[in-house]
Enzyme design. Structure first.
Site, PDB file in Angstrom:
ATOM      1  N   GLU A 101      33.787 111.283  72.202  1.00 31.08           N
ATOM      2  CA  GLU A 101      33.001 111.504  70.982  1.00 31.08           C
ATOM      3  C   GLU A 101      32.366 112.888  70.969  1.00 31.08           C
ATOM      4  O   GLU A 101      32.123 113.458  69.921  1.00 31.08           O
ATOM      5  CB  GLU A 101      31.902 110.428  70.878  1.00 31.08           C
TER       6      GLU A 101
ATOM      7  N   HIS B 200      49.557 100.097  90.112  1.00 34.75           N
ATOM      8  CA  HIS B 200      50.680  99.181  89.878  1.00 34.75           C
ATOM      9  C   HIS B 200      50.893  98.949  88.393  1.00 34.75           C
ATOM     10  O   HIS B 200      51.503  97.966  87.991  1.00 34.75           O
ATOM     11  CB  HIS B 200      50.428  97.869  90.626  1.00 34.75           C
TER      12      HIS B 200
ATOM     13  N   LYS C 254      32.513 104.023  58.945  1.00 39.28           N
ATOM     14  CA  LYS C 254      31.279 103.242  58.786  1.00 39.28           C
ATOM     15  C   LYS C 254      30.951 103.081  57.306  1.00 39.28           C
ATOM     16  O   LYS C 254      30.546 102.010  56.847  1.00 39.28           O
ATOM     17  CB  LYS C 254      30.111 103.991  59.439  1.00 39.28           C
TER      18      LYS C 254
HETATM   19  O1  PA5 Z   1      26.889 108.349  70.700  1.00 38.60           O
HETATM   20  C1  PA5 Z   1      26.587 107.948  69.587  1.00 38.60           C
HETATM   21  O2  PA5 Z   1      25.755 108.535  68.881  1.00 38.60           O
HETATM   22  C2  PA5 Z   1      27.178 106.670  69.022  1.00 38.60           C
HETATM   23  O3  PA5 Z   1      28.176 106.150  69.818  1.00 38.60           O
HETATM   24  C3  PA5 Z   1      26.094 105.610  68.838  1.00 38.60           C
HETATM   25  O4  PA5 Z   1      25.525 105.325  70.088  1.00 38.60           O
HETATM   26  C4  PA5 Z   1      26.652 104.343  68.214  1.00 38.60           C
HETATM   27  O5  PA5 Z   1      27.307 104.619  66.997  1.00 38.60           O
HETATM   28  C5  PA5 Z   1      25.519 103.343  67.948  1.00 38.60           C
HETATM   29  O6  PA5 Z   1      24.537 103.914  67.132  1.00 38.60           O
HETATM   30  P1  PA5 Z   1      23.114 103.227  66.954  1.00 38.60           P
HETATM   31  O7  PA5 Z   1      22.369 103.359  68.238  1.00 38.60           O
HETATM   32  O8  PA5 Z   1      22.454 103.984  65.848  1.00 38.60           O
HETATM   33  O9  PA5 Z   1      23.363 101.798  66.606  1.00 38.60           O
END
Ligand code: PA5
Length: 466
Positions: A290, A319, A433
């Site tokens: 990410e 394996h 989203k």
């Molecule tokens: O790294 C990030 O920002 C995302 O992976 C969030 O952790 C994830 O989308 C969850 O978001 P939130 O804590 O607002 O529910």
């Protein structure tokens, strides 16, 4: 506390110039590494990025410890409701310290277990509810935004289950971890009087394991969060060093960056040889993916960069995956994660059977075998021109884990600087989203419902339904 990063098998002298790095290539990029360090340090000191400061927030650490002590004995299950960066850190710590799933064994008020609800699969949620007793469960709902659909929906289910069983007392068994000044979760927590811990605004989800996001569940299941933070603090000091020999995170970032941009190693396989580190590989996968997978660089130029992280478990995946790793496309760099010492070497009984395959191993240890398998796989990959490196944690304890988490976060931040991208946003996740909100009828997202319907129309025209 010792964490060692060995990059020998990333060198051209080991895997050839086509796949490995020469001293000239590494030396020539020394200036870029220094700039990455200085650039990130400036942003962090300005307060834009907060994860380097987390291990030093003694008051927060103390407050969480005190709270966990007060609650101890009143629960045998900690149920985290969260997703992505709000779940993976706790999951990794639980695996590393409390024992790898699925062999954790009995749980009790003295040895509480962690149940993480990070998916909206209805069968999974129903099975989890069946396995928990609301009178012995503490629910920790975690969302920085306070509005993530999966977390909100699951929490509504859990909250209803708690209230049906406990009435008004349910609120005393629910904690919230969220942003201080925004979001619907914060509003609900205030209205319902949940004990609340705050996530600093300058700490993003995947960089938040050492904030209350990871520390609250960790402390509640008995992990020593002071030691965790102590290890992370020591690592933070090394990560600000200019010297590449001392600053292992900067060195690791530079070498992975060079292998990606100069040698076409577009995939990194995180390859722990320890079931206790397996959860960490999933945490790392999110962090690296990410943070570095970005369409544009900081100047707005389309770059579509990133290195795809893959998690593999040694020896199990030898394996399953190693055939591809050895002979398939040479587009990967392998990061072995080793435990220097195991608490119990796992002696293999000496009893002879008279059979060669058995007697060759009798009297030795499982530890010796797993280490031999790791170095053998590294040697074989190296022999086939496949670059690899090894991170060794002297021991798997709180201090080493804290240090390793911080190491990986710094490495990721430095890699982002080297790639000249913003490692701290995630715009690519947002569109999906919004479509979901549109489809679920959330006000304000009608446009996304229409765009989705448009997409469905295109699919029908293309004949995808036939
Ligand atoms: O790294 C990030 O920002 C995302 O992976 C969030 O952790 C994830 O989308 C969850 O978001 P939130 O804590 O607002 O529910």
């Amino acid at each position: 506390m010792s964490i060692h990063f060995d990059h020998t098998n990333m060198l051209a002298s080991m895997v050839g110039e086509k796949n490995g790095l020469t001293a000239r290539e590494i030396g020539g990029a020394g200036g870029a590494a220094k700039d990455a360090l200085a650039g990130f340090r400036k942003l962090s000191e300005k307060g834009l990025y907060g994860f380097p400061h987390l291990p030093f927030q003694k008051d927060t650490i103390q407050e969480i410890r005190r709270f966990a002590e007060e609650m101890r004995g009143s629960y045998d299950t900690v149920c985290v409701v969260g997703i992505g960066g709000s779940a993976l850190g706790a999951w990794a710590l639980d695996n590393a310290m409390r024992g790898p799933h699925p062999v954790q064994g009995e749980y009790s008020a003295d040895f509480p277990r962690l149940v993480i609800l990070d998916n909206v699969d209805p069968s999974f949620i129903a099975a989890a509810l069946d396995s928990m007793n609301p009178r012995k469960t503490l629910v920790v709902v975690i969302a920085k935004s306070g509005s993530t659909a999966e977390t909100v929906a699951t929490f509504l289910v859990i909250r209803d289950w708690m209230v049906r069983k406990l009435g008004k007392k349910a609120n005393r068994r629910i904690l919230a971890v969220t942003s201080a000044g925004k979001g619907d979760l914060k509003k609900l927590a205030t209205a319902e009087n949940y004990r609340t811990f705050h996530i600093p605004d300058n700490v993003g989800g995947r960089f938040s394991v050492l904030s209350p996001v990871g520390l609250v569940p960790a402390a509640l299941i008995g992990i020593d969060i002071r030691k965790l933070s102590k290890g992370a603090a020591a690592m933070t000091h090394s990560c600000w060093q200019e010297d590449l020999a001392e600053n292992q995170a900067l060195r690791a970032a530079l070498l992975h960056y060079l292998l990606l941009t100069r040698k076409g190693k577009t995939i990194q396989v995180a390859f722990p040889y320890s079931n206790r580190l397996w959860g960490l590989a999933f945490w790392f996968r999110q962090l690296w993916a990410e943070s570095l997978g970005k369409a544009r660089n900081r100047k707005g130029k389309a770059v579509h960069t990133g290195q795809t992280p893959v998690a593999a478990l040694g020896t199990t995946d030898q394996h399953s995956q190693v055939q591809l790793y050895m002979e398939g496309p040479n587009d990967k760099v392998f990061s072995f994660w080793a435990a220097g010492r195991f608490p119990d070497a796992g002696r293999i009984p000496r009893n002879g059977t008279g059979l060669e395959a058995f007697d060759a191993l009798a009297g030795q240890s499982l530890e010796k075998l797993i280490q031999a398998e790791r170095v053998s796989t590294a040697a074989a990959l190296t022999g086939n021109g496949r670059p690899n490196c090894t991170f060794t944690l002297d021991r798997i304890d709180e201090e080493h884990l804290g240090a390793f988490l911080q190491f990986m976060e710094f490495e990721t931040a430095f890699a982002g600087e080297l790639l000249d991208i913003n490692a701290f946003d995630q715009e690519g996740v947002e569109l999906g989203k919004k479509f979901t909100y549109g489809l679920m009828g959330r006000p304000g997202f009608e446009e996304y419902r229409e765009r989705f319907e448009e997409y469905e129309k295109r699919r029908r025209t293309a004949g995808a339904d036939r």
